[in-house]
Design a protein around this motif. Structure first.
Motif, PDB file in Angstrom:
ATOM      1  N   GLU A  74       0.854  -1.181   0.000  1.00 46.81           N
ATOM      2  CA  GLU A  74       0.000   0.000   0.000  1.00 46.81           C
ATOM      3  C   GLU A  74       0.894   1.237   0.000  1.00 46.81           C
ATOM      4  O   GLU A  74       1.822   1.338   0.803  1.00 46.81           O
ATOM      5  N   GLY A  76       0.802   4.191   1.163  1.00 48.66           N
ATOM      6  CA  GLY A  76       0.979   4.905   2.417  1.00 48.66           C
ATOM      7  C   GLY A  76       1.871   4.190   3.411  1.00 48.66           C
ATOM      8  O   GLY A  76       2.168   4.723   4.469  1.00 48.66           O
ATOM      9  N   LYS A  77       2.347   2.987   3.070  1.00 49.22           N
ATOM     10  CA  LYS A  77       3.173   2.217   4.004  1.00 49.22           C
ATOM     11  C   LYS A  77       4.577   1.950   3.494  1.00 49.22           C
ATOM     12  O   LYS A  77       5.325   1.230   4.133  1.00 49.22           O
ATOM     13  N   ARG A  87       2.394  10.237   5.014  1.00 46.34           N
ATOM     14  CA  ARG A  87       2.121   8.827   4.751  1.00 46.34           C
ATOM     15  C   ARG A  87       0.617   8.564   4.776  1.00 46.34           C
ATOM     16  O   ARG A  87       0.068   7.876   3.924  1.00 46.34           O
ATOM     17  N   SER A  88      -0.079   9.143   5.730  1.00 51.33           N
ATOM     18  CA  SER A  88      -1.527   8.981   5.836  1.00 51.33           C
ATOM     19  C   SER A  88      -2.237   9.595   4.636  1.00 51.33           C
ATOM     20  O   SER A  88      -3.148   8.997   4.056  1.00 51.33           O
ATOM     21  N   GLY A  91      -1.777   7.405   1.611  1.00 56.21           N
ATOM     22  CA  GLY A  91      -2.648   6.234   1.700  1.00 56.21           C
ATOM     23  C   GLY A  91      -4.088   6.574   1.362  1.00 56.21           C
ATOM     24  O   GLY A  91      -4.759   5.836   0.627  1.00 56.21           O
ATOM     25  N   ARG A  95      -6.183   5.135  -1.923  1.00 55.14           N
ATOM     26  CA  ARG A  95      -7.481   4.453  -1.814  1.00 55.14           C
ATOM     27  C   ARG A  95      -8.533   5.153  -2.669  1.00 55.14           C
ATOM     28  O   ARG A  95      -9.336   4.501  -3.342  1.00 55.14           O
TER      29      ARG A  95
END
Length: 121
Positions: A74, A76-77, A87-88, A91, A95
């Motif tokens: 993913e 964000g990771k 990072r958030s 993510g 999505r």
């Protein structure tokens, strides 16, 4: 250490085909892409290699792209150097992209800038 880290262009050009495919596969997780880029050797410069790699990405079939996207973490990771808010946000954006377009978002170069060595490949 991954096989491709620290090879250098001349060493990469001189690898047996199977090892060159392996080194490239570690970068992109696509056998089709890695095979095509390996078969394009001898590259005169890193720019030539990167141009060929980019061109081959556009030639992948939809099935190859779906297979590749399934192997990616993913977004964000994947980058430890990002602050938690960035990072958030990445993510969340990834999505939203997946929901809108129906395919996973794949960032082209997520790396830890403390470890990235542009001269090594």
């Amino acid at each position: 250490m991954l096989m491709h880290q620290g090879l250098g262009l001349e060493t990469f050009n001189d690898l047996p085909r199977s090892r060159a495919v392996h080194a490239l596969y570690e970068c992109c997780c696509s056998v089709a892409w890695a095979s095509r880029v390996a078969d394009g050797r001898r590259y005169r410069s890193r720019d030539d290699l990167f141009s060929a790699a980019d061109a081959e990405l556009t030639e992948l079939s939809d099935a190859d792209i779906e297979s590749l996207a399934a192997t990616l973490p993913e977004p964000g990771k994947v980058c430890a150097a990002m602050d938690p808010a960035t990072r958030s946000a990445l993510g969340t954006a990834a999505r939203a992209y997946t929901e809108r377009f129906g395919v996973a978002y794949a960032a082209s170069l997520m790396f830890d800038p403390e470890r990235f060595e542009p001269e090594t490949f």
